[in-house]
Design a protein around this motif. Structure first.
Motif, PDB file in Angstrom:
ATOM      1  N   MET A   1       0.852  -1.174  -0.174  1.00 31.71           N
ATOM      2  CA  MET A   1      -0.037   0.166  -0.053  1.00 31.71           C
ATOM      3  C   MET A   1       0.906   1.412   0.003  1.00 31.71           C
ATOM      4  O   MET A   1       1.992   1.356   0.642  1.00 31.71           O
ATOM      5  N   ASP A   2       0.530   2.352  -0.873  1.00 28.02           N
ATOM      6  CA  ASP A   2       1.214   3.418  -0.869  1.00 28.02           C
ATOM      7  C   ASP A   2       1.303   4.290   0.240  1.00 28.02           C
ATOM      8  O   ASP A   2       0.420   4.473   1.091  1.00 28.02           O
ATOM      9  N   THR A   3       2.410   4.966   0.810  1.00 23.20           N
ATOM     10  CA  THR A   3       2.409   5.655   1.817  1.00 23.20           C
ATOM     11  C   THR A   3       1.639   7.037   1.453  1.00 23.20           C
ATOM     12  O   THR A   3       1.955   7.568   0.468  1.00 23.20           O
ATOM     13  N   PRO A   4       0.853   7.494   2.133  1.00 24.44           N
ATOM     14  CA  PRO A   4       0.038   8.697   1.810  1.00 24.44           C
ATOM     15  C   PRO A   4       0.947   9.931   1.912  1.00 24.44           C
ATOM     16  O   PRO A   4       2.212   9.993   2.280  1.00 24.44           O
ATOM     17  N   SER A   5       0.743  10.646   0.895  1.00 25.51           N
ATOM     18  CA  SER A   5       1.585  12.032   0.767  1.00 25.51           C
ATOM     19  C   SER A   5       1.400  12.836   2.249  1.00 25.51           C
ATOM     20  O   SER A   5       2.349  13.235   2.651  1.00 25.51           O
ATOM     21  N   ILE A   6       0.089  12.866   2.698  1.00 17.94           N
ATOM     22  CA  ILE A   6      -0.119  13.669   3.877  1.00 17.94           C
ATOM     23  C   ILE A   6      -0.957  12.791   4.995  1.00 17.94           C
ATOM     24  O   ILE A   6      -1.884  12.349   4.583  1.00 17.94           O
ATOM     25  N   GLU A   7      -0.648  12.804   6.144  1.00 18.53           N
ATOM     26  CA  GLU A   7      -1.495  12.181   7.161  1.00 18.53           C
ATOM     27  C   GLU A   7      -1.359  13.110   8.276  1.00 18.53           C
ATOM     28  O   GLU A   7      -0.563  13.417   8.904  1.00 18.53           O
ATOM     29  N   ALA A   8      -2.553  13.254   8.992  1.00 20.02           N
ATOM     30  CA  ALA A   8      -3.042  14.042  10.226  1.00 20.02           C
ATOM     31  C   ALA A   8      -3.556  13.055  11.223  1.00 20.02           C
ATOM     32  O   ALA A   8      -4.707  12.470  10.711  1.00 20.02           O
ATOM     33  N   ILE A   9      -3.111  13.114  12.295  1.00 18.21           N
ATOM     34  CA  ILE A   9      -3.596  12.091  13.310  1.00 18.21           C
ATOM     35  C   ILE A   9      -4.051  12.941  14.726  1.00 18.21           C
ATOM     36  O   ILE A   9      -3.066  13.310  15.199  1.00 18.21           O
ATOM     37  N   SER A  45      -5.452  28.237   8.316  1.00 17.60           N
ATOM     38  CA  SER A  45      -4.379  28.678   8.265  1.00 17.60           C
ATOM     39  C   SER A  45      -3.424  27.976   9.283  1.00 17.60           C
ATOM     40  O   SER A  45      -2.428  27.649   9.192  1.00 17.60           O
ATOM     41  N   THR A  46      -3.950  27.623  10.544  1.00 19.62           N
ATOM     42  CA  THR A  46      -3.266  26.937  11.478  1.00 19.62           C
ATOM     43  C   THR A  46      -3.094  25.493  11.063  1.00 19.62           C
ATOM     44  O   THR A  46      -1.768  24.885  11.540  1.00 19.62           O
ATOM     45  N   LEU A  47      -3.722  24.818  10.425  1.00 20.66           N
ATOM     46  CA  LEU A  47      -3.746  23.429   9.978  1.00 20.66           C
ATOM     47  C   LEU A  47      -2.461  23.499   8.980  1.00 20.66           C
ATOM     48  O   LEU A  47      -1.648  22.804   9.209  1.00 20.66           O
ATOM     49  N   MET A  48      -2.478  24.527   7.936  1.00 12.82           N
ATOM     50  CA  MET A  48      -1.711  24.536   6.724  1.00 12.82           C
ATOM     51  C   MET A  48      -0.179  24.854   7.509  1.00 12.82           C
ATOM     52  O   MET A  48       0.886  24.274   6.857  1.00 12.82           O
ATOM     53  N   ARG A  49       0.016  25.631   8.445  1.00 10.94           N
ATOM     54  CA  ARG A  49       1.142  26.016   9.099  1.00 10.94           C
ATOM     55  C   ARG A  49       1.684  24.816   9.735  1.00 10.94           C
ATOM     56  O   ARG A  49       2.921  24.528   9.823  1.00 10.94           O
ATOM     57  N   ILE A  50       1.058  24.040  10.379  1.00  8.95           N
ATOM     58  CA  ILE A  50       1.299  22.862  11.106  1.00  8.95           C
ATOM     59  C   ILE A  50       1.956  21.843   9.901  1.00  8.95           C
ATOM     60  O   ILE A  50       2.913  21.161  10.312  1.00  8.95           O
ATOM     61  N   LEU A  51       1.225  21.767   8.896  1.00  2.00           N
ATOM     62  CA  LEU A  51       1.672  20.716   8.073  1.00  2.00           C
ATOM     63  C   LEU A  51       2.993  21.047   7.419  1.00  2.00           C
ATOM     64  O   LEU A  51       3.600  20.138   7.098  1.00  2.00           O
ATOM     65  N   SER A  52       3.146  22.436   7.363  1.00  2.00           N
ATOM     66  CA  SER A  52       4.303  22.949   6.729  1.00  2.00           C
ATOM     67  C   SER A  52       5.513  23.049   7.471  1.00  2.00           C
ATOM     68  O   SER A  52       6.645  23.533   7.371  1.00  2.00           O
ATOM     69  N   ALA A  65       4.823  12.286   3.202  1.00  2.00           N
ATOM     70  CA  ALA A  65       5.616  11.130   2.710  1.00  2.00           C
ATOM     71  C   ALA A  65       5.959  10.241   3.649  1.00  2.00           C
ATOM     72  O   ALA A  65       7.212   9.690   3.711  1.00  2.00           O
ATOM     73  N   GLY A  66       5.300  10.023   4.864  1.00  2.00           N
ATOM     74  CA  GLY A  66       5.454   9.094   5.791  1.00  2.00           C
ATOM     75  C   GLY A  66       6.451   9.652   7.044  1.00  2.00           C
ATOM     76  O   GLY A  66       6.911   8.680   7.979  1.00  2.00           O
ATOM     77  N   LEU A  67       7.226  10.530   6.803  1.00  2.00           N
ATOM     78  CA  LEU A  67       8.093  11.429   7.892  1.00  2.00           C
ATOM     79  C   LEU A  67       7.066  12.318   8.949  1.00  2.00           C
ATOM     80  O   LEU A  67       6.615  13.215   8.423  1.00  2.00           O
ATOM     81  N   SER A  68       7.662  12.080  10.134  1.00  2.00           N
ATOM     82  CA  SER A  68       6.983  12.968  10.991  1.00  2.00           C
ATOM     83  C   SER A  68       7.565  14.503  10.958  1.00  2.00           C
ATOM     84  O   SER A  68       8.563  14.725  10.739  1.00  2.00           O
ATOM     85  N   VAL A  69       6.662  15.340  10.893  1.00  2.00           N
ATOM     86  CA  VAL A  69       6.921  16.725  10.792  1.00  2.00           C
ATOM     87  C   VAL A  69       7.634  17.333  11.958  1.00  2.00           C
ATOM     88  O   VAL A  69       8.453  18.186  11.553  1.00  2.00           O
ATOM     89  N   THR A  70       7.314  16.736  13.135  1.00  2.00           N
ATOM     90  CA  THR A  70       8.152  17.410  14.391  1.00  2.00           C
ATOM     91  C   THR A  70       9.441  16.631  14.447  1.00  2.00           C
ATOM     92  O   THR A  70      10.465  17.052  14.833  1.00  2.00           O
ATOM     93  N   ARG A  71       9.694  15.180  14.193  1.00  2.00           N
ATOM     94  CA  ARG A  71      10.894  14.802  14.108  1.00  2.00           C
ATOM     95  C   ARG A  71      11.953  15.102  12.902  1.00  2.00           C
ATOM     96  O   ARG A  71      13.353  14.813  13.235  1.00  2.00           O
ATOM     97  N   PHE A  72      11.526  15.303  11.888  1.00  2.00           N
ATOM     98  CA  PHE A  72      12.376  15.475  10.554  1.00  2.00           C
ATOM     99  C   PHE A  72      11.880  17.024   9.815  1.00  2.00           C
ATOM    100  O   PHE A  72      11.592  16.820   8.637  1.00  2.00           O
ATOM    101  N   PRO A  73      12.091  18.016  10.606  1.00  2.00           N
ATOM    102  CA  PRO A  73      11.651  19.293  10.251  1.00  2.00           C
ATOM    103  C   PRO A  73      12.563  19.720   8.974  1.00  2.00           C
ATOM    104  O   PRO A  73      11.794  20.221   8.124  1.00  2.00           O
TER     105      PRO A  73
END
Length: 350
Positions: A1-9, A45-52, A65-73
């Protein structure tokens, strides 16, 4: 199964006592173009800034792309192109020079910069029309294209654009829409806009956010079914309009007149009907009206619920639900505590 481009949990973001995002979760697949809708202050805008990676979440997780936004900024920033609503651009710099500079700080290899900039300027229709012009002398539409070109320079997997068509005229909006179409399948796009028609035209599906929560998501067809939105019917009718209320009663229990415009110069009223039924009631409506000799029907057409109808239904329901919950909490807090006989006060407080 392909890794999602974006995932929010379960993303949550609080500013003191204000909750801007609350328990937001969704998945976006590679190559999708997603519309992000919501009233002002809904949390888009808050959501988009978190994802970015520009703003940390109070709790929850975001992955690109499967990478944590906080661990791999740092890695995340190379995979995302972000265009904010009020995109700051240097006024005195030439478009081509600006994009060369931005490519260099985005990590594009030096020997590839010229080719990449030319490629992106072609994609955004800037090369022949604006490359050697100062940014400050460009129209609003071309400035928006420069912002989009900047977001695309590093060939990101994900592109996030906040109100890219705001303030543009219809021709400029169409140009941005065509650009987004050319990105489809090559990149994953999140597009925030207040122009619902543009979202409906450009996007594969939508996320509707209100009061910090996702209140609806999916294709227009899927969201119509979720909110049980039936069709409306528009009639051009001459005669005593009030008579149709009685004539249409046997057609369907949910069919009702919801609006009547004043007569035009030819004496015809625009009459609007609504029905919860998914069935096409057009033939039955026409038959009921033409059977009455004092009414003259010029036209009748069926209008399917559009994205605006879904947006209004979703946000209205969420307001009703949150207002009801808040009212219940306020009522509970204001009512005096009572302790049934045989129960101690500690149990009553619990």
């Amino acid at each position: 199964m392909d890794t999602p481009s974006i995932e929010a949990i379960n993303l949550t973001r609080q500013y003191g006592r204000l909750t801007a995002l609350s328990d937001v979760s969704f998945v976006i697949r590679k190559g999708e173009v997603i519309g992000l809708l919501g009233p002002n202050g809904a949390g888009k805008s808050t959501l988009m800034r978190i994802l970015s990676g520009l703003l940390p979440a109070t709790s929850g997780s975001a992955f690109i792309a499967g990478l944590s936004v906080t661990r791999f900024p740092d890695e995340i920033k190379t995979r995302i192109g972000y265009m904010p609503e009020n995109n700051p651009l240097p006024e005195a710099v030439l478009v081509q020079e600006y994009l060369h500079f931005r490519a260099s700080i985005k990590g594009v290899p030096r020997k590839e910069i010229r080719h990449r900039v030319d490629e992106i300027m072609d994609l955004c229709d800037l090369r022949n029309k604006a490359a050697r012009r100062q940014i400050g002398k460009l129209s609003k539409g071309f400035r928006q294209r420069v912002g989009i070109a900047d977001a695309l320079l590093a060939q990101p997997e994900v592109v996030i654009m906040d109100e890219p068509t705001i303030g543009l005229d219809p021709h400029q909006i169409r140009a941005v829409r065509n650009l987004i179409d050319r990105m489809r399948g090559r990149m994953t796009v999140i597009l925030s806009s207040h122009i619902l028609h543009e979202i409906d035209t450009c996007c594969d599906r939508s996320l509707i956010i209100n009061r910090g929560r996702i209140v609806a998501s999916g294709t227009l067809s899927q969201m119509r079914k979720r909110y049980s939105l039936g069709a409306s019917y528009h009639l051009k009718l001459k005669g005593e309009v009030r008579q149709i209320d009685t004539l249409l009663a046997p057609v369907h229990a949910s069919l009702k007149r919801v609006g009547t415009d004043p007569a035009d110069e030819d004496g015809y009223h625009l009459v609007k009907l609504s029905a919860d039924s998914p069935d096409d009631l057009g033939h039955a409506i026409i038959s009921a009206i033409v059977s009455h000799p004092s009414l003259m029907l010029k036209e009748c057409y069926r209008k399917e619920p559009d994205l605006e109808d879904v947006f209004l239904a979703a946000t209205k329901r969420s307001w009703e639900e949150t207002s009801g919950a808040q009212h219940a909490e306020d009522s509970l807090a204001s009512s005096p505590a009572t302790c049934p006989a045989g129960r101690d006060s500690e149990q009553a407080d619990v």
